[in-house]
Write an enzyme that holds these catalytic residues in place. Structure first.
Site, PDB file in Angstrom:
ATOM      1  CE  LYS A 162      -2.318   1.591   3.768  1.00  0.00           C
ATOM      2  NZ  LYS A 162      -3.463   1.879   4.641  1.00  0.00           N
TER       3      LYS A 162
HETATM    4  C1  R5P Z   1      -2.091   4.555   7.900  1.00  0.00           C
HETATM    5  O1  R5P Z   1      -0.997   4.131   8.199  1.00  0.00           O
HETATM    6  C2  R5P Z   1      -3.237   3.738   8.006  1.00  0.00           C
HETATM    7  O2  R5P Z   1      -2.745   2.433   7.867  1.00  0.00           O
HETATM    8  C3  R5P Z   1      -4.419   3.918   7.047  1.00  0.00           C
HETATM    9  O3  R5P Z   1      -5.003   2.674   6.878  1.00  0.00           O
HETATM   10  C4  R5P Z   1      -4.097   4.440   5.686  1.00  0.00           C
HETATM   11  O4  R5P Z   1      -3.481   5.680   5.771  1.00  0.00           O
HETATM   12  C5  R5P Z   1      -5.333   4.487   4.772  1.00  0.00           C
HETATM   13  O5  R5P Z   1      -6.261   5.359   5.237  1.00  0.00           O
HETATM   14  P1  R5P Z   1      -6.551   6.782   4.578  1.00  0.00           P
HETATM   15  O6  R5P Z   1      -7.248   6.478   3.270  1.00  0.00           O
HETATM   16  O7  R5P Z   1      -7.434   7.484   5.549  1.00  0.00           O
HETATM   17  O8  R5P Z   1      -5.232   7.453   4.344  1.00  0.00           O
END
Ligand code: R5P
Length: 285
Positions: free
Chosen positions: A174
């Site tokens: 990710k």
């Molecule tokens: C960050 O480290 C978290 O793992 C979140 O899951 C990630 O940032 C995704 O969430 P958002 O779309 O709110 O950025």
């Protein structure tokens, strides 16, 4: 790929199109009661049927998600620092693979901090987690966190971080969307999904998802841009239309507006926690 690992991965990244919609609600592990995730059950419940998988910690899984609902779980197993602490990159593995198996998860997730103070430790943690998880056929999602390295959020830096994660054995990575995102995807031999990041206007967030998927992302792991919207259900459905329905930005935004106007009660079901910040979209004439 071992059968079990492949089977688990296909719950998250759908084999028919190689894409997935992951709903991220793990923010509390370092941010505490994040705005509009103060009562996780209220936020998560209406969105569950629209995501392919749910990313969260064991504490929120056990307390806030119905065990009888068949949603594939991506369990965050790293942590150890908070937003008010000294160093966000100082993470360790905090949840055992044994507990993850007890929770019947489909994947494990942990952060790596490339270029940060604890780069070495988090990368070694990733290698060790992959070693252990593969014994049980469980895939690992590496989260390429940037933290204070935000200024490095470009294709060069993110390609480096994603490629290193894949080299260490991560099965999915990710990261953040950036210009020339194709470079990030093309140099990473495992599926890349994008985080949404801080809340944007809905159209912009849909544009982000569309651009990422068009550039080769295997989908999204989106949180705040879904559940911080005043219309979280229409938002996740519009994101889903982009990821799985191949719709373009205008079509997705039209769908979002239509769903907001058609079903306001469903749309606002999770909006009872805090003040609203999103403008209501204009009715289509
Ligand atoms: C960050 O480290 C978290 O793992 C979140 O899951 C990630 O940032 C995704 O969430 P958002 O779309 O709110 O950025």
């Amino acid at each position: 790929m071992d059968w079990g690992l492949q089977n688990r991965l296909s719950r998250i990244i759908k084999p028919n199109n190689g894409k997935g919609v992951m709903l991220a609600v793990d923010h509390g592990y370092f941010l505490g009661p994040t705005e509009r995730l103060e009562v996780p059950r209220k936020t998560i419940q209406p969105l569950l049927k629209y995501c392919d998988s749910l990313m969260l910690t064991r504490g929120i899984l056990r307390t806030s998600v119905d065990a009888r609902f068949p949603v594939p779980v991506v369990l965050r197993v790293s942590g150890g620092s908070s937003i008010i602490g000294e160093d966000l990159s100082n993470e360790k593995i905090t949840t055992s693979v044994k507990d993850a198996i007890r929770l019947n998860v489909s994947a494990l997730a942990m952060s790596i901090f490339v270029g940060a103070k604890n780069e070495h430790n988090t990368l070694v943690n990733l290698g060790n987690l992959v070693n252990e998880a593969e014994e049980y056929g469980i895939p690992v999602l590496a989260v390429t966190a940037v933290g204070k390295e935000l200024e490095k959020r470009d294709a060069r830096y993110l390609s480096l971080a994603c490629r290193i994660a894949a080299e260490f054995g991560a099965h999915v990575v990710k990261t953040y969307y950036c210009e020339d995102f194709e470079k990030v995807v093309n140099s990473c031999p495992v599926p890349v999904i994008i985080a949404g990041g801080p809340k944007l206007q809905e159209r912009e967030a849909l544009e982000l998802a569309y651009n990422a998927v068009t550039a080769g992302a295997a989908g999204v792991d989106m949180g705040r841009n879904i559940w911080q919207s005043d219309y979280p259900v229409p938002m996740i459905r519009a994101v889903r239309a982009i990821v799985h329905g191949n719709v373009k930005i205008n079509e997705a935004y039209d769908l979002f507006k239509r769903l907001c106007n058609e079903n306001p009660s469903e749309s606002t079901i999770a909006r009872k926690q805090t003040k609203n910040t999103t403008k209501k979209p204009k009715k289509k004439k």
